[in-house]
Design a protein around this motif. Structure first.
Motif, short mmCIF file in Angstrom:
data_model
loop_
_atom_site.label_atom_id
_atom_site.label_comp_id
_atom_site.label_asym_id
_atom_site.label_seq_id
_atom_site.Cartn_x
_atom_site.Cartn_y
_atom_site.Cartn_z
N ARG A 134 18.99 28.47 111.81
CA ARG A 134 20.01 28.36 113.00
C ARG A 134 20.67 27.25 113.04
O ARG A 134 20.04 25.98 112.59
CB ARG A 134 19.34 28.63 114.29
CG ARG A 134 18.48 30.08 114.38
CD ARG A 134 19.63 31.27 114.38
NE ARG A 134 18.98 32.47 114.65
CZ ARG A 134 18.64 33.34 113.79
NH1 ARG A 134 18.72 32.68 112.59
NH2 ARG A 134 18.09 34.61 114.13
N ILE A 135 21.64 26.84 113.78
CA ILE A 135 22.29 25.76 114.35
C ILE A 135 22.11 25.63 115.62
O ILE A 135 22.35 26.64 116.44
CB ILE A 135 23.90 25.90 113.60
CG1 ILE A 135 24.03 25.70 112.32
CG2 ILE A 135 24.64 24.65 114.30
CD1 ILE A 135 25.37 25.66 111.72
N GLY A 136 21.98 24.53 116.07
CA GLY A 136 21.97 24.14 117.71
C GLY A 136 23.00 23.13 117.79
O GLY A 136 23.19 22.24 116.97
N LEU A 137 23.74 23.33 118.77
CA LEU A 137 24.80 22.39 119.37
C LEU A 137 24.46 21.85 120.55
O LEU A 137 24.32 22.36 121.57
CB LEU A 137 26.02 23.49 119.50
CG LEU A 137 27.42 22.72 119.85
CD1 LEU A 137 27.73 21.48 118.58
CD2 LEU A 137 28.63 23.67 119.49
N LEU A 164 18.50 20.32 116.82
CA LEU A 164 17.53 20.94 115.79
C LEU A 164 16.33 21.40 116.32
O LEU A 164 15.94 22.40 115.68
CB LEU A 164 17.12 19.67 114.97
CG LEU A 164 16.37 19.91 113.83
CD1 LEU A 164 17.06 20.73 112.70
CD2 LEU A 164 16.23 18.41 113.12
N TYR A 165 15.67 20.84 117.21
CA TYR A 165 14.12 21.36 117.37
C TYR A 165 14.38 22.46 118.32
O TYR A 165 13.87 23.68 118.42
CB TYR A 165 13.42 20.52 118.50
CG TYR A 165 12.82 19.21 117.27
CD1 TYR A 165 11.86 19.63 116.33
CD2 TYR A 165 13.30 17.77 117.54
CE1 TYR A 165 11.18 18.69 115.61
CE2 TYR A 165 12.82 17.22 116.57
CZ TYR A 165 11.87 17.46 115.52
OH TYR A 165 11.39 16.39 114.84
N ILE A 209 22.76 27.85 120.87
CA ILE A 209 22.19 28.00 119.65
C ILE A 209 23.37 29.02 118.95
O ILE A 209 23.62 30.16 119.50
CB ILE A 209 20.87 28.97 119.62
CG1 ILE A 209 19.65 28.19 120.23
CG2 ILE A 209 20.41 29.63 118.27
CD1 ILE A 209 19.58 26.92 119.57
N VAL A 210 23.74 28.79 117.79
CA VAL A 210 24.56 29.55 116.92
C VAL A 210 23.95 30.50 116.17
O VAL A 210 23.24 30.09 115.32
CB VAL A 210 25.53 28.58 116.10
CG1 VAL A 210 26.64 29.43 115.37
CG2 VAL A 210 26.09 27.34 116.95
N SER A 211 24.24 31.88 116.25
CA SER A 211 23.51 32.60 115.48
C SER A 211 24.30 32.93 113.97
O SER A 211 25.32 32.41 114.01
CB SER A 211 23.66 34.15 116.25
OG SER A 211 24.77 34.89 116.20
N LEU A 212 23.53 33.56 113.21
CA LEU A 212 24.16 33.63 111.91
C LEU A 212 25.55 34.75 111.84
O LEU A 212 26.64 34.24 111.20
CB LEU A 212 23.31 34.62 110.81
CG LEU A 212 21.94 33.80 110.51
CD1 LEU A 212 21.11 34.72 109.87
CD2 LEU A 212 22.19 32.60 109.95
N GLU A 213 25.29 35.51 113.01
CA GLU A 213 26.81 36.27 113.28
C GLU A 213 27.89 35.47 113.53
O GLU A 213 29.06 35.39 113.18
CB GLU A 213 26.49 37.58 113.98
CG GLU A 213 25.46 38.55 113.49
CD GLU A 213 24.24 38.23 113.57
OE1 GLU A 213 23.59 37.19 114.31
OE2 GLU A 213 23.24 38.65 113.02
N ASP A 214 27.48 34.53 114.54
CA ASP A 214 28.61 33.84 114.98
C ASP A 214 29.12 32.65 113.83
O ASP A 214 30.28 32.50 113.93
CB ASP A 214 28.08 32.93 116.30
CG ASP A 214 27.82 33.52 117.43
OD1 ASP A 214 28.29 34.71 117.52
OD2 ASP A 214 26.53 33.14 118.07
#
Length: 413
Positions: A372-375, A362-363, A383-388
């Motif tokens: 964003r989403i962090g995995l 998250l941070y 980091i998952v981008s909006l496009e991903d």
């Protein structure tokens, strides 16, 4: 030997005493619709029986039509109390006993004959008590002894009414005094009232305990689980085996720039945002896992998944729904976004371990620019981008898209 009228008076006094006790509980303990329905129902039933017992001292219209209508409507309200207890809608079925009585009294051959009126009343009682007993047994899951016991009391009342119907149709008594076996039947019916009092009181105590447990585990603003409730629900989810879903995923979500919303529009607006986000999370999850508010603007959801792609997909849907939901505050609509951190582990992991990983993710997502989403992965945070996210959401083969995504964000692929 106690005659039928005395038996009815004793029965009515018991019903009135039960009504008074329920009224006290409703006033001083809990303003529950169930208590109110049972209170009014017992009171009307007792009042009706007293009116029937006073036949000869009251005008016939009151001691027959009004009294029996009151008694049958009281039976219907007992059914309403059970439906209310289970949060089921109170439907027209509660009026069936009273409708049977009033409808039957439209026929002169019934209205002018004592045994026919008695058979009519007890037909209404059979239907009312039977419906109430069945309503008690229709709750999903394992039935408690208390619910089963209370249902048995209603079924016993229905059985007594069937017995009375058979007796009056066989013997056709011209007066109350000529009804065979009436005193013992009235005595057993009075004991049923005592049984209803015992089981009904216990059932309300159990319901009150369950309500307090729910309140202790629920966030009062959003209605989601609070941190303690979420921990308990996570343990249950973690202990369950689901074929094809060996992993436990935890998504930790945080609203972006929430303090700015409070500062610009006030805390009431902030509460509206929190409630809207909670509803979105609950709707997207749709019972697939558990959802909770960990505190402030931080939320979490846990679910069983087959892969990281599943977790990213669900989290993306939550965030996408939030971004496309204008939230009205102070006369204007605002758009809110959120960051999320996802951690996964095999079944049997601890919530603390997943929270630690999802916090890191998250941070990292916040540092990457928010929204964003962090995995959390073995060699760092992806980091998952909006496009991903869009690629995962639009793909007909989400698993392939997710694997492609994992290559894009670089583990050497």
């Amino acid at each position: 030997m106690i005659d039928i009228k005395t038996g009815l008076l004793i029965w009515s006094l018991e019903a009135a005493s039960l009504s008074a006790m329920l009224l006290g509980l409703w006033i001083f303990v809990r303003r529950s619709p169930t208590l109110l329905f049972w209170c009014i129902g017992s009171g009307l039933h007792g009042l009706g029986l007293a009116g029937v017992a006073m036949r000869g001292y009251l005008p016939d219209f009151i001691s027959i039509q009004v009294a029996n209508t009151s008694a049958t409507f009281g039976i219907g309200l007992l059914l309403a109390g059970v439906l209310s207890l289970d949060s089921r809608p109170v439907s027209f079925t509660i009026f069936i006993p009273a409708f049977i009585w009033t409808g039957g009294m439209l026929f002169p051959e019934i209205r002018e004959t004592l045994y026919a009126r008695i058979a009519l009343y007890h037909t209404a009682a059979v239907i009312g008590h039977g419906l109430t007993g069945m309503a008690l047994l229709q709750r999903g899951g394992l039935l408690s002894k208390t619910r089963s016991g209370l249902a048995a009391m209603f079924f016993l009342q229905a059985t007594l009414s069937v017995t009375m119907i058979v007796i009056v149709l066989l013997y056709k008594p011209p007066t109350f005094a000529d009804i065979p076996y009436a005193p013992p039947l009235a005595g057993v019916a009075a004991l049923c009232v005592v049984g209803m009092l015992v089981f009904g009181t216990r059932l309300m105590m159990i319901d009150n305990e369950d309500r307090l447990k729910r309140l202790a585990a629920t966030d009062p603003l959003t209605g989601l689980l609070n941190r303690r409730g979420f921990e308990n629900a996570f343990d249950a989810l973690n202990a369950t085996s689901i074929p094809g879903r060996p992993l436990v995923a935890l998504a930790h979500l945080d609203l972006d720039h929430f303090k700015r919303i409070n500062d610009a529009y006030g805390h009431h607006a902030g509460d509206s945002v929190l409630v809207t986000f909670a509803r979105i999370m609950d709707a997207v999850m749709a019972g697939r896992g558990v959802v909770g508010r960990l505190g402030g603007e931080e939320f979490a959801c846990a679910l069983r998944v087959s892969s990281a792609a599943d977790a990213v997909e669900v989290t993306s849907r939550i965030r996408e729904a939030l971004r496309h939901t204008p939230i009205p505050v102070s006369g204007t609509d605002i758009i809110v976004s959120a960051c999320a951190g996802i951690a996964l582990a095999p079944k049997g992991t601890t919530l603390f371990s997943l929270l630690d990983g999802s916090d890191r993710a998250l941070y990292a997502a916040k540092r990457a620019g928010r929204d964003r989403i962090g995995l959390d992965c073995e060699d760092g945070v992806a980091i998952v981008s909006l496009e991903d996210e869009a690629a995962i959401g639009d793909s007909t083969d989400r698993q392939v898209a997710a694997l492609h995504h994992m290559g894009l964000i670089g583990r050497g692929g």
